[in-house]
Design a protein around this motif. Structure first.
Motif, short mmCIF file in Angstrom:
data_model
loop_
_atom_site.label_atom_id
_atom_site.label_comp_id
_atom_site.label_asym_id
_atom_site.label_seq_id
_atom_site.Cartn_x
_atom_site.Cartn_y
_atom_site.Cartn_z
N GLN A 1 0.89 -1.15 -0.21
CA GLN A 1 0.01 -0.06 -0.10
C GLN A 1 1.03 1.15 0.13
N ARG A 46 -2.53 5.82 7.37
CA ARG A 46 -2.22 4.45 7.54
C ARG A 46 -2.14 4.18 8.93
N GLN A 47 -1.36 4.65 9.80
CA GLN A 47 -1.27 4.51 11.16
C GLN A 47 -2.59 4.94 12.03
N PHE A 94 -5.61 4.25 10.59
CA PHE A 94 -6.44 3.08 10.54
C PHE A 94 -6.13 1.88 11.07
N GLU A 95 -4.67 1.85 11.08
CA GLU A 95 -4.29 0.52 11.77
C GLU A 95 -4.92 0.43 13.20
N THR A 96 -4.85 1.69 13.74
CA THR A 96 -5.17 1.35 15.21
C THR A 96 -6.66 1.65 15.67
N ASN A 140 -7.33 -3.00 7.48
CA ASN A 140 -6.44 -2.66 8.61
C ASN A 140 -6.13 -3.91 9.53
N ALA A 141 -5.63 -4.03 10.39
CA ALA A 141 -5.18 -5.19 11.45
C ALA A 141 -6.41 -5.74 12.10
N GLN A 142 -7.43 -4.97 12.42
CA GLN A 142 -8.73 -5.23 13.22
C GLN A 142 -9.58 -6.26 12.18
N THR A 143 -9.46 -5.79 10.68
CA THR A 143 -10.07 -6.54 9.86
C THR A 143 -9.42 -8.09 9.79
N GLU A 144 -8.11 -8.08 9.85
CA GLU A 144 -7.54 -9.58 9.78
C GLU A 144 -7.96 -10.28 11.12
N ARG A 194 -3.70 -10.16 5.45
CA ARG A 194 -3.96 -8.94 4.54
C ARG A 194 -4.09 -9.36 3.18
#
Length: 656
Positions: free
Chosen positions: A7, A16-17, A19-21, A39-43, A50
């Motif tokens: 990305q 990006r940071q 979205f990740e948090t 983002n990580a929560q999606t995983e 991802r």
């Protein structure tokens, strides 16, 4: 933005940071439905790496059964994009990599870019919330079901007295209210019912309204109301912890009707009983009048010395007198039973010595026993036998009834024995045991019913068949009971059980023991002498008072067995004090006091009431009647002596 697992520059590192948090899963999809960013929560939520998601169609995150239609929904959204916040639309489900499904909530935010429409989706798992909502709905459904299952009208009002919840029974009870009832205040519901004439009023509408609202503000007990449809309702309002009110309504129409019917039946029965008693009293008088002539002239014929009867005539007169006496006993028994059934028998319960009453009964029955050739015996009375609580006269009547039956139905040369013992549950049992003809088993069931004589109704033995009925009723009125055992050809045992009065017996023994009495100036032989009249029908009470006053040398006691004689003695002798029993035969102590107050020569004589009735209401009634003092039996010697001293040796204090 590339689709090769990286990305790059279109997404700034700072965004990006961010979205990740983010706490929710975030997915960016292009207008063709391809995933550009996760983002990580999606995983974490869906279980994919991802790299497994980027470049894939977003339908990978949707259960397979919804995928065929999802492309059309997505195309429609791209054609007319608009923000859709979380919670909008229908319930949604997501699909985990392992195939399991989860409840989710999705927020969509379209963004126009040079490359076309990009959709940002924020996804949140709501499994716990769905479970809580389901549990809450289940609890609510159960509450509604429970409320609806209540047969009586039921309603719940909030802290502002607005109707929150009610069952169909409540709606049926208030059909006068137009439109929906939930949300209306209690006062509005009540006023509408009052205006439409729902209530049958025995007071003005304003007064009824004030009374109903006062109960609503301070609900204590229940409120009874009647409707114009002739229904009787019982209303109960109760406060809740949150300040609301629970109202419950019972339809007690049937109960009210039964109460009215019972009240009417009771009144009818009382009227019938009173009429019966009046009839029997009248008949007793009408029958006694000719019987007086029959028995009177029969006795004169027996005693006629101028023209004495021959043997044949004397036998005939004897039969007339015998039949007349039997008829007189029958009249007395029927009248006595009528008084008992009507509740018109005055009782004076007091501690009574069993041994003393046994001696009285035996003395009264000895002549009858001698004529019948039956030996009448009193078995030794146990030393620890307590007194009984009974009306002495009626107690003696019971024993003489049992004893006379034992003699009448005994055998010549047989025995009838009075026995006494301590029974169970604080009672004393007095039995009469005979060795006579006994009672057949098939006749025993109706023995205590009126006019039942165990098969001897047409036999040679005289009797009314009422004595045992009277005996049973009298025993029950004194808190006791009766019973029997009998074997045909061997004999019978009849008994009465009465409540024991050990404490009362001790008190009476103590009162009659001169050693326990304190010294009194009235014992001194020097000084003025006084007279005291004692009106009492009970021989043992008279003996006690004679023993007590016998210790007071300056006091002379004379007695009267009833109020009528007592009034005449008081007028003739003018005693300084009158001691008056309350429950006297004929005129009561209250009636006697009123008579004494009517005559100038007896008006000022202080009258002391003596009674075994020790309730506060009895004392209050005596005070209101004007008795100088009200003393209860068993009499305390020092108390009575103090009262006599205050009356005889000083200026009398005010009655009280």
């Amino acid at each position: 933005m590339t689709h090769d697992g990286g990305q790059d520059e279109p997404i700034d590192a700072r965004f990006r940071q961010l979205f990740e948090t983010a706490p929710d899963a975030m997915v960016i999809v292009d207008e063709h439905g391809l995933i550009e960013f996760v983002n990580a929560q999606t995983e974490e939520l869906f279980g994919y790496d991802r790299a497994e998601l980027l470049g894939q169609r977003v339908e990978i995150l949707i259960p397979e059964r919804f995928r065929p239609n999802h492309a059309g929904y997505r195309a429609g959204f791209v054609a007319a994009p608009k923000v859709r916040p979380m919670g909008a639309g229908t319930a949604l489900s997501g699909r985990h990599k392992n195939g399991s499904e989860m409840a989710i909530e999705v927020s969509l935010n379209p963004l126009s870019t040079p490359r076309g429409i990009v959709v940002s989706a924020v996804i949140r798992e709501i499994r716990e919330r769905r479970e809580i909502e389901a549990a809450a709905k289940l609890a609510s459904d159960r509450l509604l079901s429970a409320v609806e299952s209540v047969q009586n009208p039921f309603a719940l009002f909030d802290a502002h007295d607005r109707l929150v919840l009610c069952n169909s029974a409540f709606r049926r009870t208030v059909p006068h209210v137009a439109g929906p009832v939930v949300g209306k205040t209690f006062e509005a519901l009540f006023d509408e019912a009052l205006t439409r004439g729902f209530f049958a009023l025995e007071e003005s509408p304003a007064a009824f309204r004030a009374r109903r609202l006062a109960y609503r503000r301070d609900p204590k007990g229940v409120l009874e109301v009647r409707t114009t449809e002739h229904r009787s309702l019982r209303i109960s309002d109760r406060r809740t912890a949150e300040g609301g009110t629970v109202s419950t309504i019972w339809d007690v129409t049937d109960d009210a009707k039964r109460e009215d019917e019972l009240r009417q039946a009771r009144a009818t029965a009382e009227a019938a009983s009173a009429a019966k008693s009046e009839f029997l009293a009248s008949m007793s008088h009408e029958l006694r009048t000719p019987l007086n002539a029959i028995l009177g002239f029969g006795q004169l014929l027996q005693r006629d010395r101028k023209t004495p009867l021959n043997a044949r005539q004397k036998g005939m007169v004897d039969q007339v007198l015998k039949a007349g006496e039997h008829l007189l006993h029958l009249i007395d028994d029927v009248l006595d039973l009528a008084r008992i059934e009507a509740g018109n028998v005055p009782l004076s319960p007091e501690p009574v010595s069993v041994a003393g009453v046994l001696l009285e009964a035996k003395a009264a029955l000895d002549p009858m026993a001698d004529r019948a050739g039956v030996e009448l015996v009193i078995a030794p009375v146990p030393d620890d036998l307590p007194m009984v609580c009974a009306d002495r006269t009626r107690f003696a009547q019971i024993l003489m009834n049992f004893g006379s039956n034992a003699i009448k139905y005994g055998r010549q040369g047989g025995r009838a024995v009075f026995e006494s013992k301590v029974g169970a549950a604080g009672r004393v049992r007095i039995s009469v045991v005979d060795d006579g003809m006994g009672i057949p088993e098939d006749k025993q069931g109706k023995l205590f019913q009126p006019f039942q004589r165990a098969g001897q109704e047409t036999g040679p033995i005289e009797g009314t068949g009422i004595g045992l009925t009277i005996t049973k009723r009298l025993a029950e009125m004194m808190g006791g009971s009766v019973g029997f055992r009998s074997v045909a050809g061997e004999g019978s045992t009849f008994w009465v059980e009465l409540p024991a009065r050990q404490a009362a017996a001790h008190a009476l023994v103590e009162a009659t023991n001169p050693a326990t009495q304190e010294s009194s100036p009235l014992r001194d032989g020097e000084g003025p002498r006084y007279t005291v009249l004692y009106v009492e029908d009970n021989p043992s009470n008279i003996a006690f008072m004679e023993a007590l006053v016998g210790e007071l040398e300056r006091v002379e006691l004379f007695t009267a067995p009833n109020a009528e004689i007592g009034i005449e003695l008081a007028r003739a002798r003018k005693p300084e004090v009158v001691l008056m029993d309350i429950n006297l035969p004929g005129m009561s102590g209250f009636d006697a006091l009123r008579k004494l107050r009517e005559w100038p020569e007896t008006r000022a004589i202080p009258v002391i009431a003596l009674s075994a009735a020790a309730m506060d209401r009895d004392k209050k009634r005596a005070e209101q009647a004007g008795f100088f003092r009200y003393l209860t039996k068993p009499v305390r010697v020092d108390e009575l002596t103090d009262v006599l001293e205050s009356l005889l040796m000083s200026d009398p204090p005010a009655p009280g």
